[in-house]
Enzyme design. Structure first.
Site, mmCIF file in Angstrom:
data_model
loop_
_atom_site.group_PDB
_atom_site.id
_atom_site.type_symbol
_atom_site.label_atom_id
_atom_site.label_comp_id
_atom_site.label_asym_id
_atom_site.label_seq_id
_atom_site.Cartn_x
_atom_site.Cartn_y
_atom_site.Cartn_z
ATOM 1 N N LYS C 74 0.855 -1.195 0.000
ATOM 2 C CA LYS C 74 0.000 0.000 0.000
ATOM 3 C C LYS C 74 0.882 1.233 0.000
ATOM 4 C CE LYS C 74 -4.088 1.817 2.500
ATOM 5 N NZ LYS C 74 -4.994 1.571 3.650
ATOM 6 N N SER C 149 -9.795 1.427 2.434
ATOM 7 C CA SER C 149 -8.901 2.196 1.586
ATOM 8 C C SER C 149 -7.777 1.377 0.950
ATOM 9 C CB SER C 149 -8.272 3.320 2.405
ATOM 10 O OG SER C 149 -7.472 2.772 3.438
ATOM 11 N N SER C 173 -10.097 -0.834 6.724
ATOM 12 C CA SER C 173 -9.482 -0.631 5.404
ATOM 13 C C SER C 173 -8.723 -1.831 4.850
ATOM 14 C CB SER C 173 -8.540 0.570 5.440
ATOM 15 O OG SER C 173 -9.295 1.755 5.374
#
Ligand SMILES: [Mg+2]
Ligand SMILES: [Zn+2]
Lengths: 474, 99, 473
Positions: C74, C149, C173
């Site tokens: 990420k 996310s 997330s």
């Protein structure tokens, strides 16, 4: 200046000191003054995204040491974030202790016995340093600014006093005494000119007899103990003048200007501050156990107040020299010389007035021997000072130095014949001395004693010469 | 009654150093009002005797030794800066001292 | 092929790390143009590190438990000298001078970093639509969101562009996109995985965790990245994170409670509920005792979260001021420069949360909002404690619905926030939880079931997750 008729000045002091740790508060970067710009920086103290703080054990230890020296209670504490934007603050928040500080409720006793309450002494991080370029270096006229983050994250303790101080003298004495404690405990080098000790004064005034505090102004930019006193006197006068003119005092921050001797408001932009304190989620609570506090207590050195008391007790007198001697750290020497049997007043006098700097090769036994020579009449005060200076450099015995310098006590007969010779050489002056009033005699005494000293190369005792002159004048 | 006004939002935006157009101000005010409206359930709770939780896992006295570790290379740090002069971070004039 | 299978093959020399990598790079070539899981693909660097792994194997060394496993990171995890953007214009072009702890640990275990993945800007969102670089799409249906996310890492793993991914989970997330993309996503106990090098959103809630195709892979990645880190003061020093040895122990004798408040949550879809009940039945069939659990304060979770997280974020994101790194928009003075930079650099969702958090902390509102929300966390922890007196693990749906269409919720932030109703309580309490794929909804899209455990209860949680996975096989 002391006091304004009918008014009382009320001062609270906030002192920030940089701790003498090796590294910064939350990272392993060097805590050093005067390095090349931006060389003592890392992701943590630059506030880079993703970095996290880890608390320096030594900073906590130093903060506790100072707290205990000020008689504070060490409590479980937490860190908070104080949020505001400023370019020298890398994260745009300052990590500080807010509602739960490490040290609370202490007292600082001034040399005259006056006690100033300490509300708290908490840990926080320092900011970087901005240099304003152009416009004579003044922030308002600068073309741009340059930021160096070497100082960002340096550990600070902020010592907040209660509003107990009433005069500029007390404020100066407070700063002076606090500095002495910082040096004695090794917590900080406390150099006001380098900014490792920064004093802000909250000043307000009220009519004598009033119970409620007046609106205060926070005075900053005080770069010496002297300017602290001047600024408080100025600010108190300014506030009284306003109030007497029927105006109000605004709560604000004012900056002391050393050159014009005034405080100035520097709010140039209408900016509402709302620090939005909240618990720092990246740091966990700090709760020193009793063991740790006890170890700190046990390791505390004697503090200036106790050292003054000890010296005064061993001397049997409390002269102004005692404070000076302790300030300079010469109390151990003086005490040992007195313990060795030397006359206390003479010891305090010599050490307090004639030993400003390093002790060099001087030791207590030597000092005691010197004082014995002086009190025994073998050396005059002037000679003793000269011998003392030589002892600091060489460490030799005072008698040997005195002999080398030709300091031999004159016997009374020899002195009398020198005095007689000088009287014979200056008959007019002698007549004036004999017939003159006390004032004229006083003047001429200096004249004659000076001549005798010159003739004896300083070996004569000034007091003995004076007595002889008066005896001869009848 | 709205829980947050356009004045509140404008004030908060200033504190956070954000500039909003008039349209944005109206849009954000409406959206924040909806979120705060949803907070009415929590607002209504009587929690006077409940201590707050700021750290979900209780730890204390996490300390490191006072030992110097290498700093980051200055050139690497300054290379990321928008503006540099004399090995320092350069910024436009700063209005006002730090509070 | 699972990550564990890849690592076994690479360690034994049966397959080369290079060949494994090239297969994944080929999938990226084929699919990422459409899906946009990656902000940056590090093909050359990845080939170099795969070759280095192969050389070590050839030299008789063991590169570690993730030898040759391609990993998607990420883009809020710092990588030294490699752009780290948080999918925000304000950080565009920033090259961190350091690696996150998890990046060091992955490299130490032999994993091969293939790229940095898309996210909702600063991890603020549940759909990966709030990215300055455009949305990521769901590999199962490109008209749908992948969740967020951590939508980029999740889509990358679900599409086979990477074998494993790392995400961060502040309010769901990792777990929510895992559910929506049909993969495994796990959030460890707060403090289990070092946050050093994770760009903070909400510091007291953020945790890094694995996104994988199998439960066993998640266990291994968790063991690799977990454990004490002296650079993170909130890192748990005790008990190393060990879960693999008991992974196959089953659930016989375990007590498993289904959380009433989450089954009845606002907007809970019937098909998701049905899958969750099937999961309960599967656990019971495997020998667990099941029952209904109540966590009353869970209903306040969303509110508490949307006060605490923005408050911390408002402070964490203050540093993006145009002075030291990232974007600067020039202005006549520093305050105006800060404002111009932040106004141009942050997207609307980030601005919204910064303002909400600033408000929640501001004078006169702290007690009513932030202070109260922190007290709700205490209530929630107490309620969980009570529930865990009766049960070893708890169960709920991961999300109220399957993946929703791109653009559906962007205009209405509150509706988007409600998507996290089931995942938020674990973050507020600091507990571990994970999402395991369990069948599909009426639309044929994946459904995830959430397994929750008390602090440091990962080993038991993984046992239940493994049984659920086995029931679907
Ligand atoms: Mg301060
Ligand atoms: Zn540093």
């Amino acid at each position: 200046m002391s006091g304004i008729e009918g008014w009382e000045t009320v001062v609270g002091l906030e002192v920030h000191v940089e701790l003498a740790t090796e590294t910064k508060l939350f990272c392993g970067c060097r805590n050093a003054f005067g390095s090349e710009p931006n060389t003592n920086v890392c992701p943590v103290c630059l506030g880079l995204p993703g970095s996290l703080p880890v608390l320096n054990r030594a900073a906590v230890e130093y903060a506790m040491r100072l707290g205990r020296a000020l008689g504070c209670r060490v409590d479980a504490s937490t860190f908070s974030r104080k949020n505001y934007f400023y370019p020298d603050m890398p994260k745009d928040y300052q990590v500080s202790q807010y509602d739960l500080p490490i040290n609370i409720d202490g007292v600082l006793e001034l040399p005259d016995g006056f006690r100033v309450g300490i509300e708290r002494a908490h840990i926080e991080e320092d900011t970087g340093k901005s240099t304003h370029i152009g416009g004579g270096g003044r922030i308002h006229d600068a073309a741009y600014s340059l930021v160096d983050y070497n100082r960002a994250g340096v550990p600070l303790v902020e010592i907040v006093s209660r509003p107990d101080v009433r005069t500029a003298d007390q404020a100066r004495a407070y700063a002076h005494e606090l500095r002495g404690i910082l040096l004695a405990t090794g917590v900080s080098d406390a150099r006001m000119e380098e900014g490792s000790m920064r004093v802000d004064a909250n000043v307000s005034v009220r009519r004598e007899g009033d119970e409620t505090l007046g609106t205060r102004a926070e005075v900053k930019n005080l770069n010496s103990i002297r300017s602290l006193g001047r600024a408080i006197d100025y600010e108190a006068r300014r506030q009284v003048d306003r109030l007497e003119a029927g105006e109000r005092i605004i709560q604000e921050t004012r900056h002391w200007n050393e050159e014009d001797g005034r405080t100035h408001t520097l709010r140039s932009k209408e900016e509402a501050y709302d620090y939005r304190y909240f618990p720092e989620p990246d740091l966990v609570p700090l709760a020193p156990d009793a063991d740790w506090v006890n170890r700190v207590d046990a390791a505390l050195p004697l503090l200036p107040a106790a050292r003054r008391a000890a010296l005064a007790a061993s001397a049997g007198v409390a002269t102004a020299d005692v404070a000076t001697i302790v300030d300079r750290g010469h109390d151990e020497l003086a005490g040992a010389a007195i313990a060795a049997g030397a006359d206390a007043r003479t010891v305090l006098n010599r050490v307090g007035n004639d030993l400003a700097g390093d002790l060099g090769a001087l030791d207590a036994a030597g000092l005691a021997a010197l004082v014995a020579l002086e009190t025994g009449g073998d050396l005059t005060a002037t000679q003793a000072k000269a011998v003392l200076a030589e002892m600091v450099t060489s460490g030799r015995a005072p008698a040997a130095i005195a002999a080398d310098l030709g300091f031999e006590a004159m016997d009374a007969g020899a002195l009398e014949s020198v005095v007689d010779g000088i009287i014979a050489d200056h008959p007019d002056d002698w007549t004036q001395f004999v017939e003159g009033d006390e004032k004229a005699r006083g003047k001429l005494t200096g004249f004659f004693v000076g001549l005798v000293m010159k003739a004896t190369k300083g070996q004569a005792d000034g007091k003995a010469v004076t007595a002889l002159l008066r005896q001869k004048a009848g | 009654m709205p829980r947050i006004s356009t004045e509140d939002v404008a004030h908060v935006a200033r504190l956070a150093r954000l500039r909003l157009t008039d349209d944005e101000l109206v849009m954000f005010t409406g959206q924040l009002d909806a979120v705060l409206g949803h907070a009415a359930d929590v607002e209504a709770l009587d929690l006077d005797d409940v201590p707050p939780t700021s750290h979900p896992y209780p730890l204390s006295n996490v300390l490191r030794d006072d030992v110097v570790t290498p700093s980051v290379d200055r050139a690497e740090v300054l290379a990321q800066a928008p503006d540099v002069e004399d090995k320092q971070f350069k910024v436009p004039p700063v209005l006002g001292e730090a509070p | 092929m699972s990550a564990l299978e890849i690592a076994a093959a690479v360690r034994s020399g049966e397959r080369s790390a290079r060949a494994v990598l090239d297969e994944h790079l080929a999938v990226i070539d084929a699919r990422d143009g459409e899906l946009h899981a990656f902000n940056l693909v590090l093909a050359d660097e990845a080939r170099a590190s795969a070759d280095a792994i192969d050389a070590r194997v050839a030299a008789g060394e063991d590169p570690g438990p993730l030898a040759g496993v391609p990993v998607a990171l990420k883009d809020n995890l710092c990588t030294r000298g490699v752009a780290t953007t948080c999918s925000s214009k304000i950080l565009e072009g920033w090259l961190p001078p350091y690696d996150a702890t998890v990046v060091e640990r992955l490299a130490g275990a032999g994993a091969v970093l293939v790229g940095k993945t898309n996210l909702d800007e600063f991890a603020m969102g549940s759909s990966t639509e709030n990215s300055a670089f455009g949305p990521t799409r769901n590999p199962h249906d490109a008209t749908k969101v992948p969740g967020g996310s951590s939508g980029g890492s999740t889509a990358a793993v679900a599409a086979g562009m990477a074998s494993i991914g790392l995400g961060s989970d502040t309010g769901g997330s990792i777990r929510q996109p895992a559910a929506l993309c049909g993969v495994v996503g796990m959030k460890p106990t707060y403090g289990r995985v070092s946050r050093y090098g994770l760009i903070a959103f909400a510091s007291s809630l953020d945790q890094i965790g694995p996104i994988t195709t199998t439960v066993a892979d998640a266990a291994t990645v968790y063991e690799v990245i977990g454990g004490h880190d002296p650079r993170d003061s909130t890192s748990i020093p005790e008990r190393p994170p060990v879960v693999a040895p008991t992974l196959g122990d089953g659930v016989a004798g375990l007590r498993i409670g289904v959380i009433d408040e989450l089954m009845e949550a606002e907007g809970m879809a019937a098909d998701v509920l049905a899958r969750t009940l099937e999961a309960v039945a599967a656990l019971e069939a495997a020998g667990a005792t099941v029952g209904r659990a109540t966590v009353p304060a869970a209903v306040y979770g969303i509110t508490a979260y949307y006060l605490v997280a923005p408050a911390e974020a408002s402070s964490n994101l203050a540093r993006y001021d145009g002075v030291r790194y990232g974007l600067r928009v020039d202005a006549a003075n520093t305050a105006d420069m800060n404002e111009a930079t932040r106004t141009a650099g942050f997207g609307d969702e980030v601005k919204r949360r910064i303002m909400l958090g600033t408000y929640a902390l501001s004078a006169g509102y702290y007690d009513a909002y932030y202070g109260k929300a922190q007290k709700v966390r205490t209530l929630l922890i107490r309620d969980f404690e009570k529930a865990y007196e009766e049960y070893d693990v708890l169960l709920s749906p991961t999300t109220p619905t399957t993946a929703f269409p791109i653009g559906e919720k962007t205009a209405d932030p509150l509706t988007m926030y409600l998507n996290d109703v089931c995942t938020i309580p674990s973050n507020l309490a600091g507990h571990p939880s994970m999402s395991v794929p369990f069948g599909a909804g009426e639309d044929g899209l994946p459904v995830g079931v959430q397994v929750l455990a008390p602090s440091l209860g990962e080993a038991t949680m993984f046992r239940a997750a493994a049984v659920l996975e086995g029931a679907m096989a």
